[in-house]
Design an enzyme around this catalytic site. Sequence first.
Site, PDB file in Angstrom:
ATOM      1  N   THR A   1      39.431  25.030  45.761  1.00 12.68           N
ATOM      2  CA  THR A   1      39.577  26.330  45.090  1.00 12.68           C
ATOM      3  C   THR A   1      39.566  27.487  46.090  1.00 12.68           C
ATOM      4  O   THR A   1      40.279  28.479  45.905  1.00 12.68           O
ATOM      5  CB  THR A   1      38.459  26.473  44.031  1.00 12.68           C
ATOM      6  OG1 THR A   1      38.644  25.428  43.059  1.00 12.68           O
ATOM      7  CG2 THR A   1      38.516  27.814  43.328  1.00 12.68           C
TER       8      THR A   1
ATOM      9  N   CYS B   1      41.117  10.659  35.772  1.00 16.69           N
ATOM     10  CA  CYS B   1      42.115  10.925  34.734  1.00 16.69           C
ATOM     11  C   CYS B   1      41.860  10.053  33.497  1.00 16.69           C
ATOM     12  O   CYS B   1      41.188   9.026  33.577  1.00 16.69           O
ATOM     13  CB  CYS B   1      43.518  10.697  35.280  1.00 16.69           C
ATOM     14  SG  CYS B   1      43.593   9.601  36.657  1.00 16.69           S
TER      15      CYS B   1
ATOM     16  N   LYS C   1      48.460  16.041  46.478  1.00 20.24           N
ATOM     17  CA  LYS C   1      48.226  16.052  45.020  1.00 20.24           C
ATOM     18  C   LYS C   1      48.352  14.628  44.488  1.00 20.24           C
ATOM     19  O   LYS C   1      49.165  13.851  44.994  1.00 20.24           O
ATOM     20  CB  LYS C   1      49.286  16.974  44.394  1.00 20.24           C
ATOM     21  CG  LYS C   1      49.404  16.883  42.915  1.00 20.24           C
ATOM     22  CD  LYS C   1      49.169  18.221  42.238  1.00 20.24           C
ATOM     23  CE  LYS C   1      48.917  18.052  40.742  1.00 20.24           C
ATOM     24  NZ  LYS C   1      47.528  18.104  40.363  1.00 20.24           N
TER      25      LYS C   1
ATOM     26  N   GLY D   1      35.186  25.392  41.966  1.00 21.02           N
ATOM     27  CA  GLY D   1      34.781  26.635  42.617  1.00 21.02           C
ATOM     28  C   GLY D   1      33.269  26.757  42.747  1.00 21.02           C
ATOM     29  O   GLY D   1      32.526  25.824  42.421  1.00 21.02           O
TER      30      GLY D   1
ATOM     31  N   GLY E   1      33.278  23.608  45.261  1.00 23.51           N
ATOM     32  CA  GLY E   1      32.807  24.978  45.489  1.00 23.51           C
ATOM     33  C   GLY E   1      32.572  25.356  46.933  1.00 23.51           C
ATOM     34  O   GLY E   1      31.835  26.316  47.210  1.00 23.51           O
TER      35      GLY E   1
HETATM   36  C1  LIG Z   1      44.327  23.411  40.279  1.00 22.79           C
HETATM   37  C2  LIG Z   1      43.607  22.143  40.609  1.00 22.79           C
HETATM   38  C3  LIG Z   1      44.301  20.936  40.625  1.00 22.79           C
HETATM   39  C4  LIG Z   1      43.641  19.745  40.941  1.00 22.79           C
HETATM   40  N1  LIG Z   1      44.352  18.578  40.987  1.00 22.79           N
HETATM   41  C5  LIG Z   1      43.733  17.431  41.358  1.00 22.79           C
HETATM   42  C6  LIG Z   1      44.467  16.225  41.520  1.00 22.79           C
HETATM   43  O1  LIG Z   1      45.682  16.165  41.359  1.00 22.79           O
HETATM   44  N2  LIG Z   1      43.775  15.111  41.893  1.00 22.79           N
HETATM   45  C7  LIG Z   1      42.411  15.114  42.114  1.00 22.79           C
HETATM   46  O2  LIG Z   1      41.839  14.078  42.468  1.00 22.79           O
HETATM   47  N3  LIG Z   1      41.696  16.259  41.990  1.00 22.79           N
HETATM   48  C8  LIG Z   1      42.324  17.413  41.627  1.00 22.79           C
HETATM   49  N4  LIG Z   1      41.600  18.572  41.542  1.00 22.79           N
HETATM   50  C9  LIG Z   1      40.155  18.548  41.840  1.00 22.79           C
HETATM   51  C10 LIG Z   1      39.893  18.969  43.288  1.00 22.79           C
HETATM   52  O3  LIG Z   1      40.514  18.090  44.206  1.00 22.79           O
HETATM   53  C11 LIG Z   1      38.375  19.046  43.591  1.00 22.79           C
HETATM   54  O4  LIG Z   1      37.800  17.774  43.405  1.00 22.79           O
HETATM   55  C12 LIG Z   1      37.650  20.037  42.696  1.00 22.79           C
HETATM   56  O5  LIG Z   1      38.465  21.163  42.444  1.00 22.79           O
HETATM   57  C13 LIG Z   1      36.331  20.527  43.315  1.00 22.79           C
HETATM   58  O6  LIG Z   1      36.543  21.170  44.551  1.00 22.79           O
HETATM   59  P1  LIG Z   1      36.741  22.768  44.709  1.00 22.79           P
HETATM   60  O7  LIG Z   1      35.639  23.433  43.912  1.00 22.79           O
HETATM   61  O8  LIG Z   1      36.647  23.023  46.173  1.00 22.79           O
HETATM   62  O9  LIG Z   1      38.079  23.106  44.154  1.00 22.79           O
HETATM   63  C14 LIG Z   1      42.242  19.772  41.212  1.00 22.79           C
HETATM   64  C15 LIG Z   1      41.555  20.977  41.189  1.00 22.79           C
HETATM   65  C16 LIG Z   1      42.205  22.165  40.892  1.00 22.79           C
HETATM   66  C17 LIG Z   1      41.432  23.453  40.905  1.00 22.79           C
END
Ligand SMILES: Cc1cc2nc3c(=O)[nH]c(=O)nc-3n(C[C@H](O)[C@H](O)[C@H](O)COP(=O)(O)O)c2cc1C
Length: 308
Positions: A267, A131, A46, A218, A245
């Site tokens: 996700t 951010c 994280k 997602g 996703g």
């Molecule tokens: C609950 C949650 C927390 C996340 N926290 C971070 C984070 O701390 N740092 C970051 O670079 N991306 C963060 N992301 C983004 C994910 O790393 C990723 O780029 C994004 O969710 C797309 O991928 P996914 O659809 O497989 O989740 C977060 C995403 C989710 C859902």
Amino acid sequence: MKPDLSVDLCGIRMKNPIVTNSGTCGNGPELSRFYSLDVLGAFTVKSVTLDKRLGNPNPRIAECASGILNSIGIPSQGVRHFIQEDLPFLRQCPVPVIVSIAGNFIDDYPKIAAILDREEGISAMEVNISCPNLEMGGCSFGADPQAAGQIVRLVKSKTRLPVIAKLTPNVSDITLTARSVEHHGADAISLINTLAGMAIDVETRKPRLGNVVGGLSGPAIKPVAIKMVWDVYRTVRIPIIGMGGVMTWEDAIEFILAGATAVGVGTALFRDPCVVFEMIDGIQSYMEKKGIGRLEEIRGRVKLSRPA
Ligand SMILES: Cc1cc2nc3c(=O)[nH]c(=O)nc-3n(C[C@H](O)[C@H](O)[C@H](O)COP(=O)(O)O)c2cc1C
């Protein structure tokens, strides 16, 4: 012959292309309750900030059609706490560890990088530039190619580790950011972070997130992510971690065909932390069936009926 799933991501040897997405599975112990992390190609923690940060008000997650909206807001105990409390566990894990870093101000990034650079057991730093930039009224660093490049350059000057720039999709042309971070020394790019979104409860007429707005992740965002990976692949020479996703092995192959060297899973882990096993098996079976020896043979090889 058995296919070789290993990939080289800017010098990081990964035994398969699957890497966890920052913020979606804690800092190691949470996921290792289910399996040993060495199943993965790499593990991303994280995002870590310079000092302690609380994150956003609750509720922080809202379920949406084909995805989740989150406004976690990067709560962090700060980099020194991470080194003391989280890194010792990760050092024991036989998997490349990518440490994601985030800041409130541009100067936070090189400060965190300098502190982490002294530590053993880190394979790369991922710079989360999605951010809000508090110096610039809260718009994200990643929305400004200049600021994104500047952060990468400053981080590079403070570390010997490979630097991965994680891009936000909330821009009109992601290739501008990609070009800038490559120019300023990024060793790899990861994309995409979440897409800006909002949801409203019609009964209460209140936003469903405490922070009002958040980021969508997602399956809903996969086509956007695939296009952006494809666009960035044709723009830069550095390797790409494609994410957004990914739920199945087919999704992972799709990202590789679009140009990704490694594929991030986030996700999907909330639904089933063990989904990575099916993904790795599925990629292997696909390679066997198609006679593919190494993934680089299909990287970026989407077949187009007209030139790209
Ligand atoms: C609950 C949650 C927390 C996340 N926290 C971070 C984070 O701390 N740092 C970051 O670079 N991306 C963060 N992301 C983004 C994910 O790393 C990723 O780029 C994004 O969710 C797309 O991928 P996914 O659809 O497989 O989740 C977060 C995403 C989710 C859902």
